[in-house]
Design a protein around this motif. Sequence first.
Motif, PDB file in Angstrom:
ATOM      1  N   ASN A  14       0.957  -1.346   0.164  1.00 11.08           N
ATOM      2  CA  ASN A  14      -0.111   0.164   0.208  1.00 11.08           C
ATOM      3  C   ASN A  14       0.797   1.278   0.068  1.00 11.08           C
ATOM      4  O   ASN A  14       0.299   2.318  -0.011  1.00 11.08           O
ATOM      5  CB  ASN A  14      -0.801   0.151   1.076  1.00 11.08           C
ATOM      6  CG  ASN A  14      -0.201   0.231   2.378  1.00 11.08           C
ATOM      7  OD1 ASN A  14       0.961  -0.084   2.389  1.00 11.08           O
ATOM      8  ND2 ASN A  14      -1.156   0.195   3.585  1.00 11.08           N
ATOM      9  N   LYS A  15       2.046   1.294  -0.058  1.00 10.09           N
ATOM     10  CA  LYS A  15       2.967   2.335  -0.323  1.00 10.09           C
ATOM     11  C   LYS A  15       4.175   2.016  -1.397  1.00 10.09           C
ATOM     12  O   LYS A  15       4.685   1.056  -1.417  1.00 10.09           O
ATOM     13  CB  LYS A  15       3.955   2.687   1.084  1.00 10.09           C
ATOM     14  CG  LYS A  15       2.762   3.066   2.197  1.00 10.09           C
ATOM     15  CD  LYS A  15       3.467   3.486   3.368  1.00 10.09           C
ATOM     16  CE  LYS A  15       2.441   3.855   4.562  1.00 10.09           C
ATOM     17  NZ  LYS A  15       3.208   3.792   5.777  1.00 10.09           N
ATOM     18  N   ILE A  16       3.983   3.068  -2.106  1.00 10.48           N
ATOM     19  CA  ILE A  16       5.236   2.973  -3.235  1.00 10.48           C
ATOM     20  C   ILE A  16       6.567   2.917  -2.770  1.00 10.48           C
ATOM     21  O   ILE A  16       6.796   3.649  -1.591  1.00 10.48           O
ATOM     22  CB  ILE A  16       4.901   3.892  -4.171  1.00 10.48           C
ATOM     23  CG1 ILE A  16       4.929   5.392  -3.995  1.00 10.48           C
ATOM     24  CG2 ILE A  16       3.553   3.615  -4.969  1.00 10.48           C
ATOM     25  CD1 ILE A  16       4.919   6.257  -4.941  1.00 10.48           C
ATOM     26  N   GLN A  17       7.461   2.381  -3.407  1.00  5.73           N
ATOM     27  CA  GLN A  17       8.776   2.634  -3.078  1.00  5.73           C
ATOM     28  C   GLN A  17       9.429   4.013  -2.998  1.00  5.73           C
ATOM     29  O   GLN A  17      10.576   4.226  -2.252  1.00  5.73           O
ATOM     30  CB  GLN A  17       9.746   1.737  -3.885  1.00  5.73           C
ATOM     31  CG  GLN A  17       9.683   2.094  -5.404  1.00  5.73           C
ATOM     32  CD  GLN A  17      10.563   0.801  -6.382  1.00  5.73           C
ATOM     33  OE1 GLN A  17      10.135   0.822  -7.559  1.00  5.73           O
ATOM     34  NE2 GLN A  17      11.151   0.108  -5.933  1.00  5.73           N
ATOM     35  N   CYS A  18       8.741   4.810  -3.753  1.00  5.56           N
ATOM     36  CA  CYS A  18       9.352   6.350  -3.850  1.00  5.56           C
ATOM     37  C   CYS A  18       9.388   6.837  -2.305  1.00  5.56           C
ATOM     38  O   CYS A  18      10.296   7.756  -2.138  1.00  5.56           O
ATOM     39  CB  CYS A  18       8.470   7.243  -4.744  1.00  5.56           C
ATOM     40  SG  CYS A  18       8.133   6.760  -6.188  1.00  5.56           S
ATOM     41  N   ASN A  19       8.367   6.651  -1.528  1.00  9.50           N
ATOM     42  CA  ASN A  19       8.445   6.913  -0.009  1.00  9.50           C
ATOM     43  C   ASN A  19       9.671   6.516   0.586  1.00  9.50           C
ATOM     44  O   ASN A  19      10.205   7.381   1.513  1.00  9.50           O
ATOM     45  CB  ASN A  19       7.232   6.366   0.860  1.00  9.50           C
ATOM     46  CG  ASN A  19       6.130   6.941   0.338  1.00  9.50           C
ATOM     47  OD1 ASN A  19       5.982   8.145  -0.157  1.00  9.50           O
ATOM     48  ND2 ASN A  19       5.018   6.008   0.155  1.00  9.50           N
ATOM     49  N   GLU A  20      10.601   5.652   0.150  1.00 12.19           N
ATOM     50  CA  GLU A  20      11.759   5.061   0.931  1.00 12.19           C
ATOM     51  C   GLU A  20      13.009   5.378   0.116  1.00 12.19           C
ATOM     52  O   GLU A  20      13.902   4.909   0.377  1.00 12.19           O
ATOM     53  CB  GLU A  20      11.522   3.703   1.019  1.00 12.19           C
ATOM     54  CG  GLU A  20      10.633   3.133   1.832  1.00 12.19           C
ATOM     55  CD  GLU A  20      10.434   3.869   3.214  1.00 12.19           C
ATOM     56  OE1 GLU A  20      11.415   4.075   3.981  1.00 12.19           O
ATOM     57  OE2 GLU A  20       9.435   4.360   3.918  1.00 12.19           O
ATOM     58  N   CYS A  21      12.959   6.419  -0.971  1.00 11.17           N
ATOM     59  CA  CYS A  21      14.114   6.489  -1.809  1.00 11.17           C
ATOM     60  C   CYS A  21      14.561   8.031  -1.592  1.00 11.17           C
ATOM     61  O   CYS A  21      14.012   8.915  -1.086  1.00 11.17           O
ATOM     62  CB  CYS A  21      13.284   6.586  -3.275  1.00 11.17           C
ATOM     63  SG  CYS A  21      14.680   6.855  -4.721  1.00 11.17           S
ATOM     64  N   ILE A  22      16.001   7.882  -1.463  1.00 14.44           N
ATOM     65  CA  ILE A  22      16.734   9.121  -1.234  1.00 14.44           C
ATOM     66  C   ILE A  22      16.367  10.263  -2.287  1.00 14.44           C
ATOM     67  O   ILE A  22      16.559  11.593  -2.025  1.00 14.44           O
ATOM     68  CB  ILE A  22      18.133   8.887  -1.269  1.00 14.44           C
ATOM     69  CG1 ILE A  22      18.744   8.588  -2.432  1.00 14.44           C
ATOM     70  CG2 ILE A  22      18.581   8.089  -0.133  1.00 14.44           C
ATOM     71  CD1 ILE A  22      20.319   8.409  -2.559  1.00 14.44           C
ATOM     72  N   HIS A  23      15.755   9.969  -3.546  1.00 10.56           N
ATOM     73  CA  HIS A  23      15.385  11.103  -4.436  1.00 10.56           C
ATOM     74  C   HIS A  23      14.201  11.701  -4.491  1.00 10.56           C
ATOM     75  O   HIS A  23      14.086  12.466  -4.902  1.00 10.56           O
ATOM     76  CB  HIS A  23      15.556  10.230  -5.928  1.00 10.56           C
ATOM     77  CG  HIS A  23      17.069   9.820  -6.222  1.00 10.56           C
ATOM     78  ND1 HIS A  23      18.247  10.542  -6.511  1.00 10.56           N
ATOM     79  CD2 HIS A  23      17.511   8.582  -6.246  1.00 10.56           C
ATOM     80  CE1 HIS A  23      19.351   9.960  -6.555  1.00 10.56           C
ATOM     81  NE2 HIS A  23      18.769   8.570  -6.748  1.00 10.56           N
ATOM     82  N   PHE A  24      13.453  10.965  -3.522  1.00  9.44           N
ATOM     83  CA  PHE A  24      11.948  11.477  -3.542  1.00  9.44           C
ATOM     84  C   PHE A  24      11.666  12.849  -2.661  1.00  9.44           C
ATOM     85  O   PHE A  24      12.295  13.173  -1.786  1.00  9.44           O
ATOM     86  CB  PHE A  24      11.135  10.682  -2.777  1.00  9.44           C
ATOM     87  CG  PHE A  24       9.656  10.766  -2.671  1.00  9.44           C
ATOM     88  CD1 PHE A  24       9.263  10.826  -3.819  1.00  9.44           C
ATOM     89  CD2 PHE A  24       9.119  10.788  -1.378  1.00  9.44           C
ATOM     90  CE1 PHE A  24       7.550  11.120  -3.706  1.00  9.44           C
ATOM     91  CE2 PHE A  24       7.721  11.064  -1.320  1.00  9.44           C
ATOM     92  CZ  PHE A  24       6.837  11.164  -2.571  1.00  9.44           C
ATOM     93  N   HIS A  25      11.047  13.826  -3.241  1.00  9.06           N
ATOM     94  CA  HIS A  25      10.798  15.102  -2.584  1.00  9.06           C
ATOM     95  C   HIS A  25       9.452  14.983  -1.871  1.00  9.06           C
ATOM     96  O   HIS A  25       8.455  14.982  -2.483  1.00  9.06           O
ATOM     97  CB  HIS A  25      10.673  16.079  -3.639  1.00  9.06           C
ATOM     98  CG  HIS A  25      11.669  16.320  -4.412  1.00  9.06           C
ATOM     99  ND1 HIS A  25      11.872  17.058  -5.710  1.00  9.06           N
ATOM    100  CD2 HIS A  25      13.074  15.797  -4.469  1.00  9.06           C
ATOM    101  CE1 HIS A  25      12.915  17.028  -6.258  1.00  9.06           C
ATOM    102  NE2 HIS A  25      13.715  16.264  -5.572  1.00  9.06           N
TER     103      HIS A  25
END
Length: 64
Positions: A14-25
């Motif tokens: 239910n959560k995309i990997q973006c939330n755990e990525c260093i590049h995500f704003h």
Amino acid sequence: MGLVVEHNLKPGKNKIQCNECIHFHKDSRCCDAFPEGIPTDIILGIHDHRDPFPGDNGMQFEPK
């Protein structure tokens, strides 16, 4: 408070990997790879961004 992007399309995820990525704003649906907005296929979890995606500027998922 930062944006948490969620979806319910894949069982058990239910959560995309973006939330755990260093590049995500965290205050937007953008990242260093996609400054104009993260593509729907990545947001929905259809594409695993550990693999290249057209237009990602050579950047993929990197865990925080």
